[in-house]
Design a protein around this motif. Structure first.
Motif, PDB file in Angstrom:
ATOM      1  N   VAL A 122       0.994  -1.353  -0.206  1.00 45.83           N
ATOM      2  CA  VAL A 122       0.066   0.037   0.041  1.00 45.83           C
ATOM      3  C   VAL A 122       1.382   1.915   0.144  1.00 45.83           C
ATOM      4  O   VAL A 122      -0.017   2.382  -0.997  1.00 45.83           O
ATOM      5  CB  VAL A 122      -0.914   0.402   1.469  1.00 45.83           C
ATOM      6  CG1 VAL A 122      -2.004   0.808   0.926  1.00 45.83           C
ATOM      7  CG2 VAL A 122      -1.557  -1.200   1.129  1.00 45.83           C
ATOM      8  N   ARG A 123       1.996   1.362   0.818  1.00 40.84           N
ATOM      9  CA  ARG A 123       2.845   2.649   1.064  1.00 40.84           C
ATOM     10  C   ARG A 123       3.836   2.440  -0.435  1.00 40.84           C
ATOM     11  O   ARG A 123       3.600   3.626  -0.513  1.00 40.84           O
ATOM     12  CB  ARG A 123       3.885   1.917   1.876  1.00 40.84           C
ATOM     13  CG  ARG A 123       3.632   2.706   3.505  1.00 40.84           C
ATOM     14  CD  ARG A 123       4.653   2.432   4.256  1.00 40.84           C
ATOM     15  NE  ARG A 123       5.645   1.436   4.278  1.00 40.84           N
ATOM     16  CZ  ARG A 123       6.408   0.731   4.489  1.00 40.84           C
ATOM     17  NH1 ARG A 123       5.257   0.374   5.408  1.00 40.84           N
ATOM     18  NH2 ARG A 123       6.943  -0.298   4.387  1.00 40.84           N
ATOM     19  N   GLU A 166      -0.900   5.931 -17.884  1.00 39.20           N
ATOM     20  CA  GLU A 166      -0.360   5.650 -16.557  1.00 39.20           C
ATOM     21  C   GLU A 166      -0.099   4.966 -15.464  1.00 39.20           C
ATOM     22  O   GLU A 166       0.797   4.390 -14.904  1.00 39.20           O
ATOM     23  CB  GLU A 166      -0.717   7.070 -15.510  1.00 39.20           C
ATOM     24  CG  GLU A 166       0.189   7.486 -14.142  1.00 39.20           C
ATOM     25  CD  GLU A 166      -0.176   8.766 -13.636  1.00 39.20           C
ATOM     26  OE1 GLU A 166       0.168   9.332 -12.673  1.00 39.20           O
ATOM     27  OE2 GLU A 166      -0.931   9.462 -14.092  1.00 39.20           O
ATOM     28  N   LEU A 167      -1.009   4.354 -14.971  1.00 46.34           N
ATOM     29  CA  LEU A 167      -1.735   3.507 -14.375  1.00 46.34           C
ATOM     30  C   LEU A 167      -1.245   2.020 -15.019  1.00 46.34           C
ATOM     31  O   LEU A 167      -0.009   1.346 -14.610  1.00 46.34           O
ATOM     32  CB  LEU A 167      -3.049   2.731 -14.232  1.00 46.34           C
ATOM     33  CG  LEU A 167      -4.071   4.360 -13.791  1.00 46.34           C
ATOM     34  CD1 LEU A 167      -5.388   3.970 -13.163  1.00 46.34           C
ATOM     35  CD2 LEU A 167      -3.252   4.491 -11.924  1.00 46.34           C
ATOM     36  N   ASP A 168      -1.988   1.877 -16.040  1.00 50.82           N
ATOM     37  CA  ASP A 168      -0.521   0.967 -16.822  1.00 50.82           C
ATOM     38  C   ASP A 168       0.831   0.797 -16.702  1.00 50.82           C
ATOM     39  O   ASP A 168       1.783  -0.351 -16.776  1.00 50.82           O
ATOM     40  CB  ASP A 168      -1.351   0.460 -18.032  1.00 50.82           C
ATOM     41  CG  ASP A 168      -2.423   0.218 -18.123  1.00 50.82           C
ATOM     42  OD1 ASP A 168      -3.401  -0.352 -17.993  1.00 50.82           O
ATOM     43  OD2 ASP A 168      -3.147   0.367 -19.207  1.00 50.82           O
ATOM     44  N   ALA A 169       1.593   1.786 -17.015  1.00 50.33           N
ATOM     45  CA  ALA A 169       2.855   1.703 -16.945  1.00 50.33           C
ATOM     46  C   ALA A 169       3.543   1.810 -15.568  1.00 50.33           C
ATOM     47  O   ALA A 169       4.467   0.843 -15.465  1.00 50.33           O
ATOM     48  CB  ALA A 169       3.527   3.398 -17.112  1.00 50.33           C
ATOM     49  N   TYR A 199       6.249  -4.513  -7.796  1.00 56.25           N
ATOM     50  CA  TYR A 199       6.874  -5.475  -7.808  1.00 56.25           C
ATOM     51  C   TYR A 199       5.490  -6.281  -7.682  1.00 56.25           C
ATOM     52  O   TYR A 199       4.472  -5.405  -7.633  1.00 56.25           O
ATOM     53  CB  TYR A 199       7.778  -5.680  -6.072  1.00 56.25           C
ATOM     54  CG  TYR A 199       7.265  -4.957  -5.200  1.00 56.25           C
ATOM     55  CD1 TYR A 199       6.720  -6.252  -4.545  1.00 56.25           C
ATOM     56  CD2 TYR A 199       6.615  -3.798  -4.560  1.00 56.25           C
ATOM     57  CE1 TYR A 199       6.066  -6.547  -3.170  1.00 56.25           C
ATOM     58  CE2 TYR A 199       6.220  -3.269  -3.779  1.00 56.25           C
ATOM     59  CZ  TYR A 199       6.018  -4.343  -2.763  1.00 56.25           C
ATOM     60  OH  TYR A 199       4.830  -4.472  -1.711  1.00 56.25           O
ATOM     61  N   SER A 200       5.666  -7.833  -6.933  1.00 53.70           N
ATOM     62  CA  SER A 200       4.367  -8.362  -7.320  1.00 53.70           C
ATOM     63  C   SER A 200       3.125  -7.811  -6.138  1.00 53.70           C
ATOM     64  O   SER A 200       2.143  -8.025  -7.215  1.00 53.70           O
ATOM     65  CB  SER A 200       4.897  -9.737  -7.374  1.00 53.70           C
ATOM     66  OG  SER A 200       5.473  -9.938  -6.117  1.00 53.70           O
ATOM     67  N   LEU A 256      -2.650  -2.679  -6.560  1.00 55.10           N
ATOM     68  CA  LEU A 256      -2.729  -1.822  -7.320  1.00 55.10           C
ATOM     69  C   LEU A 256      -4.243  -2.341  -8.562  1.00 55.10           C
ATOM     70  O   LEU A 256      -5.043  -1.472  -8.688  1.00 55.10           O
ATOM     71  CB  LEU A 256      -1.785  -1.260  -8.185  1.00 55.10           C
ATOM     72  CG  LEU A 256      -2.146  -0.758  -8.997  1.00 55.10           C
ATOM     73  CD1 LEU A 256      -2.519   1.101  -8.860  1.00 55.10           C
ATOM     74  CD2 LEU A 256      -0.437   0.191  -9.937  1.00 55.10           C
ATOM     75  N   ARG A 257      -3.940  -3.834  -8.636  1.00 55.86           N
ATOM     76  CA  ARG A 257      -4.975  -3.929  -9.994  1.00 55.86           C
ATOM     77  C   ARG A 257      -6.323  -4.169  -9.091  1.00 55.86           C
ATOM     78  O   ARG A 257      -7.035  -3.983  -9.808  1.00 55.86           O
ATOM     79  CB  ARG A 257      -4.769  -5.454 -10.146  1.00 55.86           C
ATOM     80  CG  ARG A 257      -3.188  -5.027 -11.845  1.00 55.86           C
ATOM     81  CD  ARG A 257      -2.935  -6.623 -11.695  1.00 55.86           C
ATOM     82  NE  ARG A 257      -1.934  -6.487 -13.093  1.00 55.86           N
ATOM     83  CZ  ARG A 257      -1.676  -7.197 -14.014  1.00 55.86           C
ATOM     84  NH1 ARG A 257      -1.790  -8.484 -13.176  1.00 55.86           N
ATOM     85  NH2 ARG A 257      -0.537  -7.232 -14.561  1.00 55.86           N
TER      86      ARG A 257
END
Length: 840
Positions: free
Chosen positions: A254-255, A274-277, A283-284, A290-291
């Motif tokens: 989250v951080r 931007e979100l896809d980049a 990292y995993s 995020l997804r």
């Protein structure tokens, strides 16, 4: 804001109003009382509880260290550096090492070390474990006394504890204010840098700047305080949705998202590029969060706009609320989709969609029904018109559909089980029935329906081709390699010796009890009962829905289970696994015990690790061929258990009870012998027939063995009148050992031994009854005669070569199985009576 009010707005005003309405709607959706022990709603600060299994935060393995790490059994960076420089093993180091006092500002704040009596200084420690004021006093004192230490000053000082200063004005920051500012030392440094950078453009307001700042967060913390109000609500909603589905909260992930996206006003309006980049470089764990946060925000935003996820023709299973079949709670943890547009026929698309909307099935049922409808759709697509006109469908079309189900193949190209194909066909019928009952198929012809000719019948299994039971010789080789089981097989945090011990117990139960893999996996701790010295396994027949079944087991098996249970009670296991003999990997899987899939992987890894496993088939040079290791699967031991008892000639009703089969036809599958094996068994056994005195009396042919013999419980009889009467015209009442027509062979040795034991019991009973001497003498003579029959046959077998003894043993097992299903009569159909019937 009302729809009418929104309608008069345009451009930026409309977008701002939309976002304000979305923020207000979302604020009502989030739970303000979420995780009260970890989430501070006023400060927008999450502080992970290291004792909560649903939070990815753990205590450092060093006993004296109170730092937090992000993985189990790990060391914090400070303890890790000291461990690398030490000569101790990890276990000794974690017990003996005491971390030095905190020396850096960038760690979790701790109170100053100075203590007077029971009172301790309440200000934050900054250097050497002391607050700024006491550290300054200590430095002055030590400068006047070279060579002294902080501990010397603590013992000598008259300074007293100081009260805690107010918290930093940055929302969520738990550090105390520095001496001359309303900021803590950390934020004061950041404020000075920001003030210096803004000097060219004008004065920077402290309160405005503080409202946009994030507090310092430790490893197990994250803050949403400095984010845009909409964005932080979206993240909080995503966290709560993840928690509801049983996922862990990872503060570090989250951080990472907060740090990289702190400038966004909202996830749903953020540029997808931007979100896809960012997703590609995350990292995993951060990528997963995020997804998930994006998904939760988008689903909620659709609901905010009045869109029901179930109204779409492509379903998001989580958004629609389709329960998971794999989870005990039914909660779906992973995102999945179902596309109803996969069907080229519009009526099937609408029918399946309406059925799913009305029934809201589990994911397993939904997948099964859609698979069945897809098979029917593909079959109809090959028909003239492609099956698109619902009114044109006729009986011939349903016949083609049924033929498609009848011809289904598995992934390896072999036919699917008849039950699997039949269940799929029935699933398609059930969807059609739903459509007819609810008026969705009013235009469909009544001739497009099921018929008796469309039925998929059960198929007669061929035991010789199935090959599911492992040969006893292979099981002996597995027993000899039992020390390799569980090696290099990672099972959660369980130590390697514990993994080996657990799977050794699992294998022993599979081998000795014949229970199904899932029945073994879900055994309870109290699964052993003892009654009058006999042990019983208490298990649940999940397939037959019959619980608390009792199975008699050997003493050695019971002791192996009890030994593992004692070992298991010393282990730390997931909380949900406390009542189970074989624990789950963790609490995260939704299943509180060992998963059958993990059991299968462990058995496969073990079989692959054994250097040599020989089969019973010999090459031309006499050496055995390698055994096919792919056949060594957990379920094979159930077949081996049944086959072992069937080969021993156990009564079929007894085996049905042991296997806990509901229908005897299921048990009969283990007794079926092919015509080829019967003929081979008779050809072997006819040469080893003896008379009552043990002299060889071989039959001239297999036909003679059958035609001239009538089976009695402990041998064959060739007396003509008794043969014609089917064994029911014995003149001397079956005292076979004294009859010249008695023709036993080695396949009857177990039956004769059973009769010997019965005669012994009858003799003791007769003596207790004070029977006449001629009765006792008759029983004793029969007993001696039958014992002599067994002794002579065994003596004859001992003189034969080993390979011939093995052939006789295999032939005996085949013939005993035949007799077990024939009620004691020899039923060996060596000729085909009706060739037309047999060819069907």
């Amino acid at each position: 804001m009302t729809v009418e009010a929104l309608a008069v707005l345009s451009g930026g005003d409309r977008a701002e109003a939309d976002q304000q309405a979305w923020t207000t709607w979302l604020s009502r959706l989030v739970d303000p009382s979420w995780r009260p022990n970890e989430w501070n709603a006023d400060a927008w600060l999450f502080t992970g509880d290291i004792t909560n299994p649903k939070t990815a935060a753990y205590g450092c393995s060093v006993n004296a260290c109170d730092r937090v790490v992000m993985s189990r059994s790990a060391l914090c960076d400070l303890c890790e550096r000291h461990f690398e420089r030490s000569d101790l093993d990890k276990e000794s180091f974690t017990k003996a090492f005491v971390p030095p006092p905190v020396r850096r500002i960038g760690v979790v704040p701790q109170n100053c070390r100075l203590t007077k009596g029971e009172a301790r200084c309440r200000r934050d420690a900054t250097t050497a474990g002391l607050c700024r004021s006491h550290h300054r006093a200590c430095d002055d004192w030590r400068k006047r006394r070279p060579g002294t230490t902080v501990e010397d000053w603590l013992r000598a000082t008259e300074a007293g504890p100081l009260d805690r200063r107010p918290d930093c004005v940055v929302v969520g920051c738990t550090r105390q204010q520095a001496t001359v500012t309303s900021l803590c030392a950390l934020h004061r440094v950041r404020w000075k840098a920001a003030e210096k950078g803004a000097s060219a453009t004008g004065r920077l307001d402290l309160d405005t700047w503080a409202a946009s700042q994030h507090p310092y967060t430790a490893m197990h913390e994250f803050s949403l305080a400095g984010l845009h109000p909409t964005f932080r609500l979206e993240l909080l909603h995503g966290l709560q949705q993840r928690d509801l589905r049983g996922g862990k909260i990872d503060p570090q992930a989250v951080r990472w998202v907060v740090f990289n996206l702190h400038h966004l006003p909202s996830l749903v309006t953020a540029p997808a590029e931007e979100l896809d980049a960012l997703d590609r470089k995350a990292y995993s764990n951060a990528k997963a969060f995020l997804r998930e946060a994006r998904w939760a925000a988008e689903v909620a935003h659709e609901r905010f706009r009045g869109i029901d996820p179930a109204d779409k023709t492509t379903w998001d299973l989580v958004a629609v609320g389709i329960p998971s079949s794999a989870s005990l709670s039914g909660r779906r943890r992973n995102v999945g989709t179902v596309d109803f547009n996969q069907f080229p026929q519009a009526w099937i698309r609408e029918l399946t969609w309406e059925w799913a909307r009305a029934t809201r099935p589990t994911s397993k049922t939904l997948g099964h029904r859609l698979r069945a409808c897809k098979i029917a759709s593909n079959a109809l697509s090959q028909r003239p018109g492609g099956g698109t006109d619902i009114a044109a469908l006729q009986f011939a079309d349903m016949t083609v559909v049924a033929a498609a189900f009848r011809a289904l193949l598995s992934k390896d190209g072999t036919p699917l089980l008849a039950k699997t194909r039949r269940d799929l066909l029935i699933a398609f019928y059930e969807v059609l029935d739903f459509g007819r009952e609810n008026g969705f198929l009013d235009r469909m012809s009544g001739s497009f329906t099921r018929h008796a000719s469309h039925r998929i019948p059960d198929e007669e299994p061929n035991e010789d081709e199935i090959g599911k039971a492992l040969p006893e010789s292979v099981i002996h080789q597995l027993d000899a390699a039992l020390d390799l089981i569980g090696h290099n097989f990672v099972y959660g945090l369980m130590a390697p010796p514990d993994v080996t011990a657990m799977f050794t117990a699992v294998y022993t139960i599979l081998r000795d009890t014949g229970r199904r893999p899932h029945e073994v996996a879900r055994l309870r701790l109290n699964c052993i009962e003892c009654e009058d010295g006999d042990y019983f396994l208490i298990w649940d027949n999940g397939k037959g829905r019959r619980n608390r079944r009792r199975l008699p087991i050997p003493t050695s098996t019971a002791h192996a289970i009890l030994q593992w249970r004692e070992h298991r009670l010393t282990l730390e296991v997931p909380a949900s696994s406390r009542d189970y003999l074989f624990p789950a990997i963790s609490d995260d899987g939704g299943v509180p015990h060992l998963r059958p899939g993990n059991l299968a992987r462990a058995i496969r890894a073990w079989a692959d690790s054994i250097p040599v496993i020989n089969s019973t088939i010999l090459k031309a040079d006499g050496t055995p061929l390698p055994f096919d290791r792919s056949l060594i699967i957990p379920y094979a031991f159930r077949h081996s258990y049944a086959q072992r008892h069937a080969d021993a000639g156990i009564d079929i009703d007894v085996l049905r009870e042991l296997m806990d089969h509901k229908h005897i036809q299921t048990t009969l599958g283990y007794f079926k012998v092919s015509l080829k094996r019967k003929r081979e068994a008779v050809d072997t056994m006819r040469l080893h027939v003896v008379d009552r005195s043990g002299r060889p009396a071989p039959m001239a042919s297999a036909t003679a063995y059958e035609a001239r013999s009538v089976a009695v419980p402990f041998g064959n009889c060739i007396e003509p009148s008794n043969v014609r009467a089917g064994g029911k015209a014995c003149a001397i009442r079956f005292q076979c050992a004294g009859c010249g027509f008695y023709r036993p062979d080695p396949s009857y040795i177990p039956a004769v031994e059973d009769h010997v034991r019965s005669l012994k019991a009858d003799l003791e009973t007769a003596r207790a009854m004070d029977a006449a001497d001629f009765v006792l003498r008759n029983l004793q003579d029969q007993l001696d005669a039958f014992k002599d029959v067994v002794a002579r046959m065994e003596a004859g077998l001992d003189q034969l070569p080993a390979d011939e003894q093995e052939a006789i043993a295999q032939a005996s097992a085949v013939l005993r199985k035949v007799r077990a299903t024939a009620g004691g009569r020899t039923l060996l159909p060596l000729t085909v009576l009706n060739r037309q019937e047999s060819s069907r």
